[in-house]
Design a protein around this motif. Structure first.
Motif, PDB file in Angstrom:
ATOM      1  N   LEU A  15       1.530  54.917  57.497  1.00 58.20           N
ATOM      2  CA  LEU A  15       0.717  55.619  56.494  1.00 58.20           C
ATOM      3  C   LEU A  15      -0.469  56.244  57.221  1.00 58.20           C
ATOM      4  N   THR A  16      -0.610  57.596  57.133  1.00 56.04           N
ATOM      5  CA  THR A  16      -1.689  58.255  57.893  1.00 56.04           C
ATOM      6  C   THR A  16      -2.798  58.811  56.992  1.00 56.04           C
ATOM      7  N   ASP A  17      -2.486  59.051  55.730  1.00 55.28           N
ATOM      8  CA  ASP A  17      -3.488  59.656  54.834  1.00 55.28           C
ATOM      9  C   ASP A  17      -3.052  59.411  53.385  1.00 55.28           C
ATOM     10  N   GLY A  18      -3.881  59.837  52.474  1.00 54.91           N
ATOM     11  CA  GLY A  18      -3.558  59.694  51.058  1.00 54.91           C
ATOM     12  C   GLY A  18      -4.763  60.058  50.222  1.00 54.91           C
ATOM     13  N   ALA A  19      -4.646  59.849  48.947  1.00 53.39           N
ATOM     14  CA  ALA A  19      -5.780  60.147  48.051  1.00 53.39           C
ATOM     15  C   ALA A  19      -5.669  59.260  46.828  1.00 53.39           C
ATOM     16  N   SER A  20      -6.826  58.873  46.296  1.00 53.33           N
ATOM     17  CA  SER A  20      -6.814  58.066  45.072  1.00 53.33           C
ATOM     18  C   SER A  20      -7.806  58.660  44.078  1.00 53.33           C
ATOM     19  N   HIS A  21      -7.675  58.257  42.834  1.00 51.81           N
ATOM     20  CA  HIS A  21      -8.498  58.775  41.746  1.00 51.81           C
ATOM     21  C   HIS A  21      -9.365  57.629  41.247  1.00 51.81           C
ATOM     22  N   ALA A  22     -10.620  57.919  40.952  1.00 53.08           N
ATOM     23  CA  ALA A  22     -11.563  56.858  40.569  1.00 53.08           C
ATOM     24  C   ALA A  22     -11.098  56.105  39.320  1.00 53.08           C
ATOM     25  N   GLN A  33      -1.873  47.235  50.016  1.00 53.08           N
ATOM     26  CA  GLN A  33      -0.810  46.226  49.859  1.00 53.08           C
ATOM     27  C   GLN A  33       0.273  46.719  48.899  1.00 53.08           C
ATOM     28  N   ALA A  34      -0.147  47.430  47.843  1.00 50.62           N
ATOM     29  CA  ALA A  34       0.819  47.963  46.872  1.00 50.62           C
ATOM     30  C   ALA A  34       1.701  49.031  47.531  1.00 50.62           C
ATOM     31  N   VAL A  35       1.091  49.830  48.435  1.00 47.24           N
ATOM     32  CA  VAL A  35       1.858  50.857  49.157  1.00 47.24           C
ATOM     33  C   VAL A  35       2.920  50.174  50.032  1.00 47.24           C
ATOM     34  N   GLU A  36       2.495  49.128  50.782  1.00 42.75           N
ATOM     35  CA  GLU A  36       3.440  48.404  51.648  1.00 42.75           C
ATOM     36  C   GLU A  36       4.580  47.802  50.827  1.00 42.75           C
ATOM     37  N   LYS A  37       4.213  47.212  49.678  1.00 41.58           N
ATOM     38  CA  LYS A  37       5.221  46.594  48.811  1.00 41.58           C
ATOM     39  C   LYS A  37       6.231  47.633  48.337  1.00 41.58           C
ATOM     40  N   GLY A  38       5.732  48.810  47.967  1.00 42.60           N
ATOM     41  CA  GLY A  38       6.602  49.892  47.486  1.00 42.60           C
ATOM     42  C   GLY A  38       7.573  50.343  48.564  1.00 42.60           C
ATOM     43  N   PHE A  39       7.076  50.542  49.790  1.00 42.09           N
ATOM     44  CA  PHE A  39       7.941  50.984  50.888  1.00 42.09           C
ATOM     45  C   PHE A  39       9.002  49.925  51.223  1.00 42.09           C
ATOM     46  N   LYS A  40       8.573  48.656  51.281  1.00 39.22           N
ATOM     47  CA  LYS A  40       9.530  47.595  51.653  1.00 39.22           C
ATOM     48  C   LYS A  40      10.583  47.393  50.569  1.00 39.22           C
ATOM     49  N   GLU A  41      10.171  47.586  49.317  1.00 45.74           N
ATOM     50  CA  GLU A  41      11.137  47.494  48.203  1.00 45.74           C
ATOM     51  C   GLU A  41      12.143  48.640  48.293  1.00 45.74           C
ATOM     52  N   ALA A  42      11.644  49.831  48.630  1.00 45.41           N
ATOM     53  CA  ALA A  42      12.517  51.005  48.740  1.00 45.41           C
ATOM     54  C   ALA A  42      13.533  50.809  49.867  1.00 45.41           C
ATOM     55  N   ALA A  43      13.103  50.124  50.953  1.00 44.70           N
ATOM     56  CA  ALA A  43      13.996  49.922  52.100  1.00 44.70           C
ATOM     57  C   ALA A  43      15.141  48.954  51.800  1.00 44.70           C
ATOM     58  N   SER A  80      -4.000  53.061  40.437  1.00 44.28           N
ATOM     59  CA  SER A  80      -3.725  51.634  40.191  1.00 44.28           C
ATOM     60  C   SER A  80      -2.693  51.174  41.219  1.00 44.28           C
ATOM     61  N   GLU A  81      -2.502  49.856  41.296  1.00 41.34           N
ATOM     62  CA  GLU A  81      -1.486  49.323  42.224  1.00 41.34           C
ATOM     63  C   GLU A  81      -0.112  49.878  41.873  1.00 41.34           C
ATOM     64  N   LEU A  82       0.197  49.958  40.580  1.00 36.94           N
ATOM     65  CA  LEU A  82       1.503  50.466  40.150  1.00 36.94           C
ATOM     66  C   LEU A  82       1.700  51.917  40.590  1.00 36.94           C
ATOM     67  N   ALA A  83       0.641  52.733  40.429  1.00 36.97           N
ATOM     68  CA  ALA A  83       0.747  54.153  40.803  1.00 36.97           C
ATOM     69  C   ALA A  83       1.073  54.296  42.287  1.00 36.97           C
ATOM     70  N   PHE A  84       0.407  53.503  43.138  1.00 36.68           N
ATOM     71  CA  PHE A  84       0.655  53.612  44.581  1.00 36.68           C
ATOM     72  C   PHE A  84       2.017  53.034  44.978  1.00 36.68           C
ATOM     73  N   LYS A  85       2.459  51.985  44.269  1.00 39.01           N
ATOM     74  CA  LYS A  85       3.784  51.427  44.561  1.00 39.01           C
ATOM     75  C   LYS A  85       4.862  52.470  44.233  1.00 39.01           C
ATOM     76  N   LEU A  86       4.710  53.143  43.076  1.00 38.47           N
ATOM     77  CA  LEU A  86       5.683  54.172  42.676  1.00 38.47           C
ATOM     78  C   LEU A  86       5.648  55.364  43.631  1.00 38.47           C
ATOM     79  N   ALA A  87       4.433  55.713  44.105  1.00 36.41           N
ATOM     80  CA  ALA A  87       4.302  56.822  45.066  1.00 36.41           C
ATOM     81  C   ALA A  87       5.046  56.485  46.359  1.00 36.41           C
ATOM     82  N   ALA A  88       4.906  55.223  46.826  1.00 32.77           N
ATOM     83  CA  ALA A  88       5.574  54.794  48.061  1.00 32.77           C
ATOM     84  C   ALA A  88       7.093  54.807  47.890  1.00 32.77           C
ATOM     85  N   LEU A  89       7.588  54.338  46.751  1.00 29.69           N
ATOM     86  CA  LEU A  89       9.036  54.336  46.482  1.00 29.69           C
ATOM     87  C   LEU A  89       9.605  55.756  46.573  1.00 29.69           C
TER      88      LEU A  89
END
Length: 700
Positions: A571-578, A544-554, A582-591
């Motif tokens: 979105l086809t792939d990605g990676a996260s760290h244990a 959801q954070a990724v979607e929010k980031g992309f839609k904000e960027a648009a 965080s939601e913020l990290a993925f939102k910034l990545a999407a932007l």
């Protein structure tokens, strides 16, 4: 069905909700003034731009009386014979198109006023298109039969050809121009002559001998037109039988309500002729609220459509379709679709979930009001002291429905405004807040970079009126910047993204990786996000954070910073760290990923293209077409209409500033035009480069 027997019919079956719509200067407000007089709602007739300084009842704004145009749709209620009639007088100018849309959304029928000299004009076509969008049955009233050059038969032919209406006259005029004194009723086959100081004396008699042949001929045409769309009358017609008055009345009513036929009335509102018979027509032929199917959306059941009932004991469903700032606070116009609203009852706003008590219920008579205790389904009333937006649905709380939304066009023009003195800033903010609530096509936002307040609307006149209303109603003088066009951005090819957002600065870091692509979408302006990840490369809680980031960027494209439309993000792939994800990290990545891929997708700038209809005397045709070509417009069509030519064209909005002044000077003040939004289209490469350079400087 037969002639209507009023005694046996319920109050709801006798109610009519009608609008009066037309081209500018066809006599809508004058007609409404006469209707109010004949139904006993006003004691004296006043004229639009009247010399007596009173002005028409329905033009209650000082600005309306000054300019002689209707800006806001006004509502009134009157009673004709046994019927209650709610009337909304709508503006004719296309900049106030939302007022027409809002009125048609809540009305069950309409009167389309046509000028017997001007005929079907450009705005008549726009209004007819809006009536079709909401499937509103209409009567036609050919006004101004007393004017020199009046020709109702030419107008009828235009209604059939230009508006493609299955229309036929239900009356013929007794005399035209300065000899116009009444009409022959083709349904009852009798003459009606209007006399007395205000036309209130009706003399019903035999058809004059010189009109008998024409009346027989036109009655045959009427029967043929209705027979084509009504089975019962069609059967009689095929058997060669002459229908009775009752059979013909019933057939016209069925066909009008089915929206397959439009009866055409004639008269002169200004000379007080024909208005009472038009009121009879409203009752005889236009539908009662119970004869119109209304649909709501069930919010508890994925917006499944629900057909509303005409039973007043059912749960309340009503729509706030118009807001006004009154002397006693916000006035909310409400159309009751199901059930009944009572003073003191508790109602729920389904868009906010807020409950409120109905403090006061009134019937509007332009800017006067009358208190009522309740309003059943099919009625239009107003509430005080209710906080809501235009388009909100109110219920009694037992159902969670929303009425289908109105079509609200996006604004196409912007102005930077600011109060001249700091002391006025409080009133400035108050005015902008009120105007936004009243009018969904009027938007306000703050430009973060320049710090300017930007107002957006449907055209120059629309924004000018609001700046003028700020000065008059709120005593705020505004500094107004240059008009700005609302561009959009889009992409033309697919582009990949692969972005890792990683930040480590002691303590918990930030980590988010997104991989995928963006691609253009045809025939839509939406921004669509799709999660194509198989497995859990990114935890579902972060998607959801990724979607929010992309839609904000648009919302801010990479060319100049205008919103991006018609794009699909997958979105086809990605990676996260244990630990560090965080939601913020993925939102910034999407932007950042959006910006990275946007430039590789061959972006383009889109500009609003307006549909411009210009009516000019034919001698100026060449000059006007040459001017449109210079403005980078495309001529679609030009049709001769008597001595005039109607030129239909598509012109970039950026080229339309100041056009009204130029058109007046080119045509010696005889030209007029209407303009409405068509679509956003790509600009050429050289224009794009120029815009990026100039708009980039403005934005920076």
């Amino acid at each position: 069905m037969g002639r209507r027997t009023y005694a046996s019919e319920s109050a709801e079956a006798l109610r009519r909700n009608i609008g009066i719509s037309a081209h500018i200067d066809s006599g809508k407000t004058t007609l409404t003034e006469r209707i109010l007089f004949y139904t006993g709602r006003i004691n004296a007739i006043h004229e639009v731009r009247g010399k007596d300084g009173v002005g028409a009842k329905m033009d209650s704004m000082e600005l309306e009386r000054e300019k002689g145009i209707t800006i806001q749709s006004a509502a009134t209620y009157c009673r004709w014979k046994e019927s209650d009639i709610n009337i909304i007088d709508t503006p004719g100018h296309v900049d106030f198109t939302i007022e027409v849309e809002r009125a048609l959304r809540v009305l069950d029928g309409a009167v389309l006023v046509l000028c017997s000299v001007g005929g079907v004009q450009s705005q008549s076509i726009t209004v007819d298109r809006q009536m079709r969008r909401y499937n509103v049955p209409r009567l036609c009233f050919v006004n101004k039969c007393d004017r020199a050059g009046a020709n109702p038969w030419k107008v009828l032919a235009q209604a059939r050809d230009k508006l493609k209406l299955n229309a036929a006259a239900v009356q013929i005029p007794i005399g035209l121009e300065d000899e116009h004194e009444g009409v022959v009723d083709l349904v009852r086959m009798q003459s009606v002559v209007f006399s007395g100081e205000n036309g209130q004396t009706l003399t019903v008699g035999e058809i004059p001998a010189n009109l008998k042949e024409l009346a027989d001929e036109k009655r045959k045409v009427l029967i043929e037109c209705v027979s084509e769309v009504d089975e019962e009358l069609g059967d009689l017609f095929l058997m060669g039988e002459e229908p009775t008055t009752e059979q013909l009345l019933a057939a016209i009513r069925r066909a009008t309500i089915a929206n397959t036929f439009s009866p055409l009335f004639m008269g002169s509102a200004y000379k007080n002729r024909g208005v009472q018979l038009l009121l009879d027509g409203v009752v005889d032929y236009l539908p009662a609220p119970s004869e119109v199917q209304n649909v709501a959306l069930d919010l508890k059941n994925e917006e499944a459509p629900v057909v509303l009932s005409n039973d007043p004991s059912k749960p309340l469903v009503s729509l706030a379709f118009k807001l006004e700032e009154g002397k006693f606070g916000q006035l909310t116009y409400l159309r009751v679709y199901q059930g009944q609203i009572d003073k003191g009852m508790t109602i729920v706003n389904t868009s906010t979930g807020k409950k409120l008590k109905v403090p006061r219920l009134v019937r509007m008579h332009s800017d006067d009001m009358e208190d009522v205790n309740s309003a059943p389904n099919g009625d239009i009333v107003a509430l005080f002291g209710v906080e809501c937006k235009s388009g909100d649905t109110f219920t009694d709380g037992s159902v969670n429905y929303a009425m289908t939304s109105m079509k609200v066009p996006d604004p196409v023009m912007s102005l930077a405004v600011s109060p001249k003195s700091k002391a006025e800033s409080g009133n400035f903010s108050k005015a902008l807040q009120r105007f936004q609530k009243e009018d969904p096509t009027f938007r306000v936002h703050m430009d973060e970079e320049s710090g300017q307040t930007i107002i957006s609307g449907m055209g120059e006149l629309h924004l000018d009126i609001y700046v003028e209303r700020m000065r008059r109603e709120y005593k705020v003088d505004c500094e107004v910047g240059q008009p700005r066009v609302n561009y959009r951005e889009a992409i033309t090819k697919r582009a990949e993204f692969d972005y890792l957002h990683k930040k480590q600065s002691g303590g918990q870091g930030q980590y988010g990786k997104v991989v995928g692509y963006i691609e253009p979408l045809e025939n839509t302006t939406e921004v669509i996000f799709e999660n194509g990840i198989i497995g859990n490369a990114i935890a579902p809680s972060f998607i959801q954070a990724v979607e929010k980031g992309f839609k904000e960027a648009a919302l801010n494209g990479g060319l100049v910073g205008y919103p991006v439309e018609g794009i699909k993000i997958v979105l086809t792939d990605g990676a996260s760290h244990a630990v560090d994800s965080s939601e913020l990290a993925f939102k910034l990545a999407a932007l950042a990923a959006f910006r990275q891929s946007f430039h590789n997708a061959s972006p383009k700038l889109l500009e609003p293209i307006m549909k411009v209809d210009i009516t000019v005397p034919s001698e100026f045709q060449g000059t006007v077409i040459g001017n449109i070509n210079r403005r980078k417009g495309t001529i679609n069509d030009s049709t001769a209409e008597g001595d005039d030519v109607i030129i239909s064209s598509m012109v970039p909005l950026s080229q339309m500033f100041g056009y009204s002044t130029e058109l007046r000077s080119m045509t010696q003040g005889k030209g007029e035009f209407t303009m409405e939004y068509g679509s956003h289209q790509a600009v050429t490469q050289d224009v794009q480069a120029e815009l990026i350079s100039t708009l980039g400087k403005v934005k920076n």
